[in-house]
Motif scaffolding. Structure first.
Motif, mmCIF file in Angstrom:
data_model
loop_
_atom_site.group_PDB
_atom_site.id
_atom_site.type_symbol
_atom_site.label_atom_id
_atom_site.label_comp_id
_atom_site.label_asym_id
_atom_site.label_seq_id
_atom_site.Cartn_x
_atom_site.Cartn_y
_atom_site.Cartn_z
ATOM 1 N N UNK A 59 5.146 -19.564 -17.747
ATOM 2 C CA UNK A 59 4.363 -18.538 -18.431
ATOM 3 C C UNK A 59 4.958 -17.134 -18.351
ATOM 4 N N UNK A 60 5.497 -16.751 -17.200
ATOM 5 C CA UNK A 60 6.030 -15.398 -17.062
ATOM 6 C C UNK A 60 7.316 -15.217 -17.853
ATOM 7 N N UNK A 61 8.244 -16.155 -17.705
ATOM 8 C CA UNK A 61 9.510 -16.039 -18.424
ATOM 9 C C UNK A 61 9.341 -16.089 -19.925
ATOM 10 N N UNK A 62 8.490 -16.996 -20.402
ATOM 11 C CA UNK A 62 8.259 -17.099 -21.849
ATOM 12 C C UNK A 62 7.511 -15.877 -22.358
ATOM 13 N N UNK A 90 7.244 -24.531 -19.584
ATOM 14 C CA UNK A 90 5.867 -24.442 -19.094
ATOM 15 C C UNK A 90 5.729 -24.243 -17.611
ATOM 16 N N UNK A 91 6.747 -24.603 -16.817
ATOM 17 C CA UNK A 91 6.648 -24.437 -15.373
ATOM 18 C C UNK A 91 5.455 -25.183 -14.810
ATOM 19 N N UNK A 92 4.672 -24.503 -13.954
ATOM 20 C CA UNK A 92 3.492 -25.122 -13.355
ATOM 21 C C UNK A 92 2.353 -25.285 -14.355
ATOM 22 N N UNK A 93 2.528 -24.761 -15.569
ATOM 23 C CA UNK A 93 1.522 -24.932 -16.626
ATOM 24 C C UNK A 93 1.952 -25.983 -17.645
ATOM 25 N N UNK A 94 2.954 -26.790 -17.317
ATOM 26 C CA UNK A 94 3.389 -27.865 -18.212
ATOM 27 C C UNK A 94 2.384 -29.020 -18.170
ATOM 28 N N UNK A 111 -2.555 -13.742 -15.950
ATOM 29 C CA UNK A 111 -1.784 -12.813 -15.127
ATOM 30 C C UNK A 111 -0.281 -13.080 -15.261
ATOM 31 N N UNK A 112 0.073 -14.362 -15.183
ATOM 32 C CA UNK A 112 1.493 -14.718 -15.168
ATOM 33 C C UNK A 112 2.171 -14.358 -16.480
ATOM 34 N N UNK A 113 1.516 -14.686 -17.602
ATOM 35 C CA UNK A 113 2.080 -14.300 -18.895
ATOM 36 C C UNK A 113 2.214 -12.784 -18.979
ATOM 37 N N UNK A 114 1.173 -12.083 -18.551
ATOM 38 C CA UNK A 114 1.183 -10.628 -18.692
ATOM 39 C C UNK A 114 2.155 -9.955 -17.734
ATOM 40 N N UNK A 115 2.465 -10.581 -16.614
ATOM 41 C CA UNK A 115 3.529 -10.027 -15.777
ATOM 42 C C UNK A 115 4.837 -9.959 -16.560
ATOM 43 N N UNK A 116 5.124 -11.025 -17.318
ATOM 44 C CA UNK A 116 6.328 -11.019 -18.130
ATOM 45 C C UNK A 116 6.248 -10.043 -19.284
ATOM 46 N N UNK A 117 5.091 -10.004 -19.948
ATOM 47 C CA UNK A 117 4.897 -9.085 -21.076
ATOM 48 C C UNK A 117 5.040 -7.637 -20.621
ATOM 49 N N UNK A 118 4.407 -7.301 -19.504
ATOM 50 C CA UNK A 118 4.453 -5.923 -19.019
ATOM 51 C C UNK A 118 5.833 -5.550 -18.507
ATOM 52 N N UNK A 119 6.541 -6.503 -17.911
ATOM 53 C CA UNK A 119 7.923 -6.226 -17.507
ATOM 54 C C UNK A 119 8.766 -5.886 -18.732
#
Length: 455
Positions: free
Chosen positions: A12-15, A39-43, A432-440
């Protein structure tokens, strides 16, 4: 090969980071993923019997408009929406979740023990110094005894005395004595607490469908089956296991932070750059592993529960999900089968024999009334996955370790985010995980402040 933005991990974070970079007009982006899937842990996975399983009981809820809009765009309305129905199995009965708000469902002697411990003069009054002391400070000795202490050990596989409590925030519903007494006297339930009271779930493909579709949008910017062997901060280069060398301007890594320090930097060409202080800090980062058992059963029953919690020792798992209730298509034959998904943790503090856990899980399903003994003959699928990195454990030394590691990495053009890249459980939900990547990505391109991940 050189890219402006290199990302390790297509979870989620990388994508999320790669998607936002492309939105902002950055196309020199590459995501390296060690697995053959995104997907990582969300696969999610489809087993040989036709059941779909997640790596644990994920649900889609959000604190962010951006995340909501992204999921809407990816699923195009192909999702189901549910009001959470969760219960706790204890004393051979079901108590609505949150447990501490609904103790009226306990046997009378247990009710009184919980209430008495909440009365003035009975509850711990000295400020807590760890998670175990926080149980009694907030909930009293009764609720701590019957639920908080045994359940949290089953989840974290770590003694509560070895954990901090400052991370909790909205993760745990605190108790209100007046509300407890009112619910007892008036025979009321309080079940609406929490940010995931209303959640969504894809109609098909499990949670992983979201990230499969997101990865597809990124096309050849995502490279699967490409594990990273070493990271060299001095030359700003990543060396892959198949012999490639990729240089970068900025690196986002979303894999486990301890592996990055110990193995990818600390055992590679830049090993000399990692001093004893960094290695010691990485050694302070604790985690558990999680074994997920999917049990597909022929036949149905009347049970609208989404998920259940199990503090007692008659089952190895701490949580069980009625995965067929999330979407009928999670079963091979929708409407004719149940998909029961159980989660059991392990660590050095709580060792488990993984090769026997499926049998113990089925035994636990019988012990807790989730399977009738006769139904074991109707099991149509046994699926499992064991993940070494399940939850990052919030220990007292965690924050000091992160304050040592993260600034050093950023000084060398490396940013570590995500559930285990950031190592903050309280900021590790899917949104949170997706948005960590988006905000980075927003920080890199626009100079915006990151608000989800902070030291």
């Amino acid at each position: 090969m050189h890219v402006k933005y290199l990302i390790i991990g297509a979870g989620p974070t990388g994508l999320g980071a790669a998607h936002r970079l492309t939105e902002l007009g950055e196309h020199s982006v590459l995501v390296l993923e060690r697995n053959p899937y995104a997907g990582g842990l969300a696969a999610s996975f489809r087993d040989a019997a036709g059941f779909t399983w997640d790596i644990g009981g994920h649900v889609v809820f959000s604190h962010y408009t951006y995340f909501d809009n992204l999921v809407d765009a990816l699923l195009g309305g192909e999702y189901l929406e549910h009001m959470r129905i969760a219960r706790v199995r204890i004393a051979e009965r079901w108590v609505p979740y949150p447990f501490q708000n609904n103790i009226r469902h306990l046997p009378p002697d247990m009710q009184w023990e919980c209430v008495q411990a909440l009365l003035p003069g009975h509850r711990r009054e000295v400020a807590p110094t760890n998670f175990a002391e926080w149980f009694e400070y907030v909930f009293g000795a009764g609720i701590a005894k019957y639920f908080m202490r045994p359940y949290n050990f089953k989840v974290w596989a770590t003694p509560a005395e070895m954990m901090s409590y400052q991370w909790i925030g909205e993760r745990v519903s605190v108790v209100n004595l007046e509300m407890v007494l009112r619910n007892l006297v008036l025979q009321l339930d309080n079940v609406s607490w929490g940010p995931n009271n209303l959640f969504r779930f894809p109609q098909q493909g499990g949670t992983g469908e979201i990230f499969t579709r997101l990865a597809a949008r990124l096309g050849d910017k995502v490279r699967l089956n490409t594990p990273v062997a070493a990271v060299d901060p001095a030359s700003r280069a990543v060396h892959t296991a198949d012999g490639q060398t990729i240089t970068y301007d900025k690196l986002l890594t979303t894999g486990p932070l301890d592996i990055l320090i110990r193995d990818q930097i600390g055992a590679g060409p830049a090993a000399a750059m990692v001093g004893d202080g960094m290695r010691a800090a990485a050694g302070q980062l604790a985690r558990n592993g999680v074994y997920v058992a999917g049990v597909g059963v022929n036949g149905t029953r009347d049970d609208d529960t989404c998920w259940m919690y199990f503090p007692e020792s008659n089952a190895p798992f701490y949580r069980l999900t009625n995965f067929h209730n999330y979407s009928p298509r999670n079963a091979a034959r929708p409407g004719h089968q149940r998909a029961l998904m159980a989660e059991t943790s392990w660590s050095d503090h709580k060792p488990e024999q993984l090769d026997t856990l499926m049998d113990k899980t089925i035994e636990g399903l019988v012990n807790t009334s989730m399977l009738h003994p006769d139904e074991t003959a109707r099991i149509a699928s046994r699926w499992s996955i064991a993940v070494d990195y399940g939850y990052p454990v919030p220990t007292p030394g965690r924050d000091d370790a992160l304050r040592c590691i993260q600034p050093w990495l950023e000084a060398h053009g490396i940013y570590s985010r995500g559930r285990f890249g950031g190592w903050k459980y309280e900021a590790a939900n899917m949104d949170h995980s997706v948005m960590q990547g988006v905000e980075w990505a927003g920080r890199m391109v626009l100079g915006e402040e990151e608000t989800t991940y902070k030291l």
